[in-house]
Design an enzyme around this catalytic site. Structure first.
Site, mmCIF file in Angstrom:
data_model
loop_
_atom_site.group_PDB
_atom_site.id
_atom_site.type_symbol
_atom_site.label_atom_id
_atom_site.label_comp_id
_atom_site.label_asym_id
_atom_site.label_seq_id
_atom_site.Cartn_x
_atom_site.Cartn_y
_atom_site.Cartn_z
ATOM 1 N N PRO A 219 -31.523 -14.282 15.024
ATOM 2 C CA PRO A 219 -30.317 -14.983 15.483
ATOM 3 C C PRO A 219 -29.105 -14.062 15.361
ATOM 4 O O PRO A 219 -28.973 -13.338 14.385
ATOM 5 C CB PRO A 219 -30.204 -16.160 14.506
ATOM 6 N N CYS A 220 -28.249 -14.064 16.354
ATOM 7 C CA CYS A 220 -27.062 -13.203 16.251
ATOM 8 C C CYS A 220 -25.853 -13.869 16.897
ATOM 9 O O CYS A 220 -24.937 -13.202 17.346
ATOM 10 C CB CYS A 220 -27.328 -11.834 16.875
ATOM 11 N N GLN A 221 -25.849 -15.224 16.946
ATOM 12 C CA GLN A 221 -24.708 -15.921 17.534
ATOM 13 C C GLN A 221 -23.418 -15.623 16.788
ATOM 14 O O GLN A 221 -22.340 -15.621 17.372
ATOM 15 C CB GLN A 221 -24.960 -17.435 17.534
ATOM 16 N N GLY A 222 -23.538 -15.379 15.494
ATOM 17 C CA GLY A 222 -22.337 -15.136 14.715
ATOM 18 C C GLY A 222 -22.000 -13.670 14.564
ATOM 19 O O GLY A 222 -21.080 -13.319 13.845
ATOM 20 N N PHE A 223 -22.761 -12.817 15.242
ATOM 21 C CA PHE A 223 -22.564 -11.377 15.049
ATOM 22 C C PHE A 223 -21.541 -10.816 16.029
ATOM 23 O O PHE A 223 -21.636 -10.982 17.221
ATOM 24 C CB PHE A 223 -23.890 -10.650 15.234
#
Length: 291
Positions: A219-223
């Site tokens: 997951p990398c939505q917040g990256f």
């Protein structure tokens, strides 16, 4: 398990309103086919009617057309194109697994929610096979590691390509049980990849086994490094751990899977940052959207 029984043949209960809705939708149809007298019974339907909605909502599959993407909510008629082509019900767990590309002998372990999540979140094994098969042909890849493995869609595709998966890691217990049941030869590490001892074990096994392919979809939505990064968003760290493991094992290549929204997230800056970080550790990136 009874002989000749179909694994995970779970059917889902629907409300009386859902049944009225389903009965009004023809094969290949959707919410636009629902008559007004039934529309008035649902605030959600009235909202969709007023503002418009995706034509997959309350969709019924068509035997003459491809299915739509399976999500983790395929037990609900209003969350996608999940209605059986001819029968008045939503897809069973087994049917959803078939549409994802899992063979009928692939067993999903856990409760109803676990199975929904495992099937809906899976990378279709046949797509994974196509990628892995090309890696094998072009780079002579022989051994792999599967990170953020889930129920094993990527791992199964890699296996079908003739590549040996040495270890798989995920934090979800039921998903790792499913993976182990179907792939007893793979060492399963059910733990948090951000823990130093977990990461060190993966890296150690990767180096000692000459791993030449790493697969995963962290997951990398917040990256983001472009001003929108939230320091308290743990998803940022997951991507960093993924790239860190790749940099330490240094495989011939890797498969990084994610949703199409990644490309437009933060106006495309996040995806560009991801490519830059991979370039910095020596990898040339090719990315495409698969329909």
């Amino acid at each position: 398990i009874l002989k000749n029984s179909i694994l995970n043949l779970y059917h889902y209960k629907l409300s009386n309103l859902d049944m009225d809705i389903i009965k009004s939708i023809p094969q290949g149809g959707n919410w636009k086919n629902i008559p007004e007298n039934i529309m008035k019974k649902s605030k959600r339907l009235l909202g969709i009617q007023k503002t418009g909605g995706r034509t997959t909502l309350y969709g019924r599959l068509d035997y003459n057309k491809p299915s739509y993407t399976i999500t983790t909510y395929f037990n609900r008629p209003g969350n996608g194109c999940n209605i059986h082509p001819t029968q008045n019900r939503v897809l069973s767990a087994r049917e959803a697994a078939r549409l994802q590309g899992f063979f009928d002998d692939y067993f999903f372990w856990g409760n109803q929610k676990d199975v929904l999540n495992q099937i809906g979140n899976a990378v279709p094994p046949l797509i994974a096979f196509l990628f892995a098969n090309n890696f094998k042909k072009l780079l002579n890849v022989k051994k792999s590691i599967d990170l953020f493995s889930g129920a094993g869609g990527l791992a199964l595709g890699v296996k079908l390509a003739g590549i040996t998966s040495i270890i798989a890691n995920d934090i979800n217990y039921s998903a790792t049980v499913t993976l182990k049941i179907n792939n007893p030869e793979i060492e399963i590490l059910c733990d948090d990849i951000t823990k130093s001892q977990v990461k060190e074990k993966i890296i150690s096994l990767g180096i000692s086994n000459n791993i030449d392919l790493i697969c995963g979809g962290p997951p990398c939505q917040g990256f983001s490094l472009a001003g929108y990064r939230k320091e308290n968003d743990s998803r940022n760290k997951l991507f960093i751990d993924f790239i860190n493991i790749i940099s330490k094992i240094n495989p011939k290549g890797f498969i990084f899977e994610n949703v199409i929204g990644l490309l437009s997230y933060n106006k495309g800056k996040t995806f560009n940052e991801i490519k830059i970080l991979f370039n910095e550790i020596g990898y040339k990136i090719h990315a495409e959207v698969l329909n």
